[in-house]
Design a protein around this motif. Structure first.
Motif, PDB file in Angstrom:
ATOM      1  N   THR A  92      -5.309  -7.114   9.275  1.00 60.65           N
ATOM      2  CA  THR A  92      -5.749  -6.993   7.890  1.00 60.65           C
ATOM      3  C   THR A  92      -5.664  -5.542   7.445  1.00 60.65           C
ATOM      4  N   ALA A  93      -5.015  -5.294   6.301  1.00 62.13           N
ATOM      5  CA  ALA A  93      -4.815  -3.936   5.812  1.00 62.13           C
ATOM      6  C   ALA A  93      -5.568  -3.708   4.506  1.00 62.13           C
ATOM      7  N   THR A  94      -6.142  -2.523   4.369  1.00 59.96           N
ATOM      8  CA  THR A  94      -6.842  -2.111   3.160  1.00 59.96           C
ATOM      9  C   THR A  94      -6.534  -0.644   2.905  1.00 59.96           C
ATOM     10  N   ILE A  95      -6.885  -0.154   1.723  1.00 61.67           N
ATOM     11  CA  ILE A  95      -6.761   1.264   1.436  1.00 61.67           C
ATOM     12  C   ILE A  95      -7.995   1.983   1.976  1.00 61.67           C
ATOM     13  N   ALA A  96      -7.763   2.966   2.845  1.00 62.81           N
ATOM     14  CA  ALA A  96      -8.868   3.727   3.431  1.00 62.81           C
ATOM     15  C   ALA A  96      -9.198   4.960   2.605  1.00 62.81           C
TER      16      ALA A  96
ATOM     17  N   ALA B 222      -3.508   3.762   4.579  1.00 64.01           N
ATOM     18  CA  ALA B 222      -3.911   2.375   4.796  1.00 64.01           C
ATOM     19  C   ALA B 222      -4.634   2.251   6.131  1.00 64.01           C
TER      20      ALA B 222
ATOM     21  N   PHE C  32       0.805  -1.219   0.000  1.00 61.91           N
ATOM     22  CA  PHE C  32       0.000   0.000   0.000  1.00 61.91           C
ATOM     23  C   PHE C  32       0.841   1.274   0.000  1.00 61.91           C
TER      24      PHE C  32
ATOM     25  N   ARG D 172      -8.169   0.164  15.519  1.00 55.71           N
ATOM     26  CA  ARG D 172      -7.896   0.253  14.084  1.00 55.71           C
ATOM     27  C   ARG D 172      -6.901   1.382  13.828  1.00 55.71           C
TER      28      ARG D 172
ATOM     29  N   CYS E 229      -1.760   6.989  -0.597  1.00 48.07           N
ATOM     30  CA  CYS E 229      -2.945   6.575   0.167  1.00 48.07           C
ATOM     31  C   CYS E 229      -2.693   6.555   1.667  1.00 48.07           C
TER      32      CYS E 229
ATOM     33  N   TYR F 138      -4.751   3.932  11.198  1.00 46.17           N
ATOM     34  CA  TYR F 138      -4.746   4.584   9.896  1.00 46.17           C
ATOM     35  C   TYR F 138      -3.342   5.134   9.678  1.00 46.17           C
TER      36      TYR F 138
ATOM     37  N   ASP G 191      -7.461   7.328  -0.948  1.00 48.70           N
ATOM     38  CA  ASP G 191      -6.411   7.406  -1.968  1.00 48.70           C
ATOM     39  C   ASP G 191      -6.322   8.822  -2.512  1.00 48.70           C
TER      40      ASP G 191
ATOM     41  N   THR H 223     -14.681   2.700   7.617  1.00 48.75           N
ATOM     42  CA  THR H 223     -14.599   3.244   6.263  1.00 48.75           C
ATOM     43  C   THR H 223     -14.587   4.771   6.306  1.00 48.75           C
TER      44      THR H 223
END
Length: 282
Positions: free
Chosen positions: A136-140, A129, A92, A107, A127, A109, A142, A179
């Motif tokens: 677990t990592a995701t794009i928050a 993350a 990421f 959580r 971004c 960021y 971008d 989110t």
């Protein structure tokens, strides 16, 4: 407000300060360690972090989370003081991992520079993350221009990030699942390049503006209502803390080049008294 005074010195490049359980924590990025200071400026602990530490925060159970800049990882520190990988951020973060905030659910960021700053590469968007408590990592979010200092409001509903290369503070709504949405400009800052930030009890942001040699207090909409001028160094980050929350701790250094800072060790922590305490105090 009082004029700033130097509380502690002799560091390489202090950044990412946090006030936690009556002590000031910060990352000496170029010296590879998290530093813990007592209120009188005494160093009480040094925590080595491979790859150099940056942003930090705590999970609900008290576990320390800290980003590794050059490894582009998020580490957690267990009860015995050992570090373990919480998440791999390299998928990421094209640039080195940077500042971070942790919410009440644990959580994280984490932003990143997005390009090779010290190597002279041209800036490009990147971004933030989001890392869940299970790693677990995701794009928050971008398309951000160097997401840097980050705060979450005490109600947990709003995240505000300094976009350093965008000369602005940007806000997002935070949903129950973490989110981010409803991106909007919190404050456009003109010539100021915001770095580390903190939030006060009136909802204003203190933002370090290193190239202006100031820490500025900004209200939503962009009005600059107060400032602290730093002499002989540049301010890179700030944090409200102290017994009543009205001590503004400021991470300062004369340069940002690691080849200079490690040798010269001009990094220091300054502190100024302000009128409004930090957000979220009991």
């Amino acid at each position: 407000m009082s004029a700033p005074r130097t509380l502690a010195s002799g560091f390489a490049f202090p950044e990412g300060p946090r006030w936690h359980q009556g002590q000031l924590w910060f990352s000496d990025q170029h010296d590879g360690a998290v530093i813990v200071l007592d209120p009188d400026g005494t160093v009480v602990e040094r925590i080595a972090v491979p790859g150099g530490p940056s942003g930090m925060g705590w999970m609900p159970d008290g576990t320390l989370l800290v980003t590794s800049m050059h490894e582009r990882r998020l580490y957690r520190r267990d009860a015995e003081g050992q570090l373990a990988v919480q998440a791999d951020l390299s998928p990421f973060h094209p640039g080195h991992s940077n500042d971070m905030v942790v919410d009440a659910a644990g959580r994280a960021y984490a932003g990143n520079i997005g390009y090779d700053f010290n190597g002279g590469e041209e800036p490009r968007p990147t971004c933030i993350a989001a890392i869940a408590p299970d790693g677990t990592a995701t794009i928050a979010a971008d398309a951000l221009d160097c997401p840097n200092g980050t705060v979450i409001t005490p109600d947990g509903k709003t995240l505000i990030v300094a976009e350093s290369m965008g000369n602005r503070l940007t806000a997002f709504d935070i949903a129950g699942d973490g989110t981010l949405s409803n991106r909007r400009v919190f404050a456009q800052l003109g010539d100021h390049i915001p770095d580390g930030i903190c939030l006060d009890a009136e909802g204003a942001i203190w933002a370090a503006s290193p190239y202006a040699g100031q820490v500025i207090r900004v209200r939503e909409g962009g009005a600059i209502v107060d400032s602290v001028t730093i002499a002989g160094a540049k301010p890179y980050a700030c944090m409200l803390g102290g017994a009543d929350g009205c001590d503004l701790y400021i991470c300062c250094a004369s340069d940002h080049n690691p080849q200079v800072t490690v040798k010269d060790r001009t990094g220091r922590i300054d502190v100024a008294r302000v009128a409004v305490p930090g957000a979220g105090r009991p």
